[in-house]
Design an enzyme around this catalytic site. Structure first.
Site, PDB file in Angstrom:
ATOM      1  CD  GLU A 109       5.550  -4.248 -18.480  1.00 31.96           C
ATOM      2  OE1 GLU A 109       5.748  -5.392 -18.868  1.00 31.96           O
ATOM      3  OE2 GLU A 109       4.562  -3.913 -17.827  1.00 31.96           O
ATOM      4  CB  CYS A 122       0.542   4.748 -18.135  1.00 33.50           C
ATOM      5  SG  CYS A 122       0.669   3.920 -16.539  1.00 33.50           S
ATOM      6  CB  CYS A 129       6.778  -1.747  -6.653  1.00 29.16           C
ATOM      7  SG  CYS A 129       5.942  -0.630  -5.503  1.00 29.16           S
ATOM      8  CB  CYS A 133      -0.420  -3.335  -3.138  1.00 27.65           C
ATOM      9  SG  CYS A 133       0.107  -1.700  -2.595  1.00 27.65           S
ATOM     10  CB  CYS A 136      -0.039  -4.370  -7.243  1.00 29.54           C
ATOM     11  SG  CYS A 136       0.920  -3.549  -8.531  1.00 29.54           S
ATOM     12  CB  CYS A 351      -4.691  -0.702 -13.439  1.00 28.39           C
ATOM     13  SG  CYS A 351      -5.241   0.776 -14.233  1.00 28.39           S
TER      14      CYS A 351
HETATM   15  N1  SAH Z   1       2.611   2.960  -6.661  1.00 33.23           N
HETATM   16  C1  SAH Z   1       1.714   3.981  -7.157  1.00 33.23           C
HETATM   17  C2  SAH Z   1       1.799   4.143  -8.666  1.00 33.23           C
HETATM   18  C3  SAH Z   1       1.274   2.951  -9.453  1.00 33.23           C
HETATM   19  S1  SAH Z   1      -0.312   3.371 -10.017  1.00 33.23           S
HETATM   20  C4  SAH Z   1       0.301   3.659  -6.718  1.00 33.23           C
HETATM   21  O1  SAH Z   1       0.051   2.522  -6.343  1.00 33.23           O
HETATM   22  O2  SAH Z   1      -0.541   4.554  -6.717  1.00 33.23           O
HETATM   23  C5  SAH Z   1      -0.996   1.855 -10.440  1.00 33.23           C
HETATM   24  C6  SAH Z   1      -2.468   1.816 -10.079  1.00 33.23           C
HETATM   25  O3  SAH Z   1      -2.993   0.536 -10.451  1.00 33.23           O
HETATM   26  C7  SAH Z   1      -2.653   1.965  -8.586  1.00 33.23           C
HETATM   27  O4  SAH Z   1      -3.816   2.675  -8.285  1.00 33.23           O
HETATM   28  C8  SAH Z   1      -2.789   0.521  -8.189  1.00 33.23           C
HETATM   29  O5  SAH Z   1      -3.396   0.379  -6.950  1.00 33.23           O
HETATM   30  C9  SAH Z   1      -3.612  -0.036  -9.321  1.00 33.23           C
HETATM   31  N2  SAH Z   1      -3.573  -1.494  -9.384  1.00 33.23           N
HETATM   32  C10 SAH Z   1      -2.650  -2.320  -8.886  1.00 33.23           C
HETATM   33  N3  SAH Z   1      -2.980  -3.599  -9.091  1.00 33.23           N
HETATM   34  C11 SAH Z   1      -4.165  -3.591  -9.752  1.00 33.23           C
HETATM   35  C12 SAH Z   1      -5.006  -4.613 -10.258  1.00 33.23           C
HETATM   36  N4  SAH Z   1      -4.703  -5.900 -10.142  1.00 33.23           N
HETATM   37  N5  SAH Z   1      -6.134  -4.223 -10.879  1.00 33.23           N
HETATM   38  C13 SAH Z   1      -6.443  -2.922 -11.030  1.00 33.23           C
HETATM   39  N6  SAH Z   1      -5.672  -1.918 -10.578  1.00 33.23           N
HETATM   40  C14 SAH Z   1      -4.548  -2.247  -9.946  1.00 33.23           C
END
Ligand code: SAH
Length: 371
Positions: A109, A122, A129, A133, A136, A351
């Protein structure tokens, strides 16, 4: 505007293999070397490169400044790896989320986020991935494959064209889509080297969970983008609990690498900090965060967590007043902190919500029974 799913292409049962080399991710010297056998004169490579990257032409037939026979020859031997749009959804706030199907069936996406006179793209760096986390949705689906440089560049060219954006318009590019960019370092570098010819490096940001060797490698790049770090917790115990990568690269090692990342004058590293109710939103955690970043060239981007059914019941954003109190507490410690507004969440483009419209993003290689 209503959310408007537009299905432009049915998902086929099997991908059609196309073995022609993709020209999209090639720098000019590499393109010249690759095309040398089919070009009559060396300057043709520059002509083709300009057509693709400056004019956004993604079809050999439309390169009318080349002789017809050469266009046919190029089309027979090479491809311009434009991505198949499977679905495009436009949110009520104008955010457009695009689902692309890659030749091997993986899905990724990319998101186009308009904001007054600015525009932010973006993009994804991997299909899936491996980092898992806890907050996420992309990580929930598990590891996928690295995108090629061409597939990264193709997202930008595709968004630009679908969004009616001409080259030279103010554009921000963030690697905050699916995947961990620093787990795909070589292709990321090739893509950024290319994209930096039309988008200022000051407007390109790579976000990472904190892959220390990747940060060290980026520090040596000639063309360095801005760095954003997904921090999300002010201490090792909590960070290791919600971000498994912290067990490999704890905060001390992470900051040692970040402190060595060369910053141009006036530049700072962005620290993304998701706020999760009752997990990391307490005043003392704001104090800890401020202490951690004290004396560093840092700014904080607070992101109230976006909940999702697959994440379970614990991922609740704090009340607005708590978010504001956390932000003010950081201010009082002298830190710059912004709160990221939710964009596109009615089409699951916010995000952490990128998950290929509810599909497994990893494509046909994955045996569903093995999940
Ligand atoms: N893997 C890299 C690039 C992805 S950026 C990274 O994690 O930095 C995507 C961003 O969205 C990251 O800061 C991630 O932590 C955040 N993110 C992930 N899950 C989320 C959620 N449920 N709500 C808000 N932000 C989230």
């Amino acid at each position: 505007m209503e959310a408007s799913p537009q299905t432009t292409e049915p998902t086929p049962a099997e991908p059609t293999p196309d073995t022609r080399p993709d020209l999209l991710g090639l720098s000019l010297p590499r393109m010249a070397a690759t095309l040398a056998p089919v070009l009559d004169r060396p300057f043709r490579a520059a002509q083709i490169y300009e057509a693709i990257h400056r004019r956004g032409v993604l079809d050999f037939a439309a390169m009318t400044d080349l002789p017809k026979a050469m266009r046919d020859g190029l089309a027979a031997g090479f491809r311009l790896g434009r991505l198949a749009v499977t679905e495009r959804r436009v949110s009520a706030d104008g955010t457009a989320k695009v689902l692309y199907r890659l030749p091997d069936g993986a899905t990724i996406e990319a998101v186009d986020i308009p904001d007054r006179d600015r525009r932010t793209f973006c993009v994804s760096s991997q299909a899936g991935c491996a980092l898992a986390c806890s907050f996420c949705v992309t990580g929930y689906w598990g590891a996928g494959r690295n995108l090629t440089a061409g597939e990264i560049v193709a997202q930008v060219l595709g968004l630009r064209r679908d969004g009616g954006l001409v080259i030279g318009d103010g554009l921000n590019l963030v690697f905050m889509g699916m995947g961990e960019p620093l787990h795909n370092l070589e292709n990321l570098k090739d893509a950024i080297d290319l994209l930096a010819e039309t988008i200022s490096l000051r407007r390109i940001t790579v976000s990472t969970v904190g892959v220390v060797p990747g940060i060290a490698a980026m520090a040596t790049w000639e063309r360095r983008p801005n760095l954003a770090v997904s921090l999300h917790a002010p201490d090792d115990a909590l960070r290791s609990r919600i971000m498994p990568i912290n067990r490999t690269y704890p905060l001390r090692e992470l900051f040692a690498a970040l402190d060595r990342y060369p910053l141009e004058k006036g530049r700072r590293i962005t620290y993304e900090y998701i706020l999760i109710q009752g997990v990391n939103d307490a005043p003392r955690q704001a104090d800890q965060l401020a202490k951690l970043l004290a004396g560093r060239k840092a700014k904080v981007n607070l992101i109230p967590v976006n909940p999702d059914p697959v994440l379970g019941a614990a991922m609740v954003p704090p009340a607005d007043a708590v978010v504001q109190a956390f932000q003010e507490r950081l201010y009082r410690h002298g830190l710059t902190a912004t709160v990221r507004r939710r964009r596109g969440d009615d089409v699951a483009a916010a995000c952490g919500q990128l998950r290929a419209f509810g599909r497994d993003p990893r494509g046909f290689r994955v045996n569903p029974a093995a999940r």
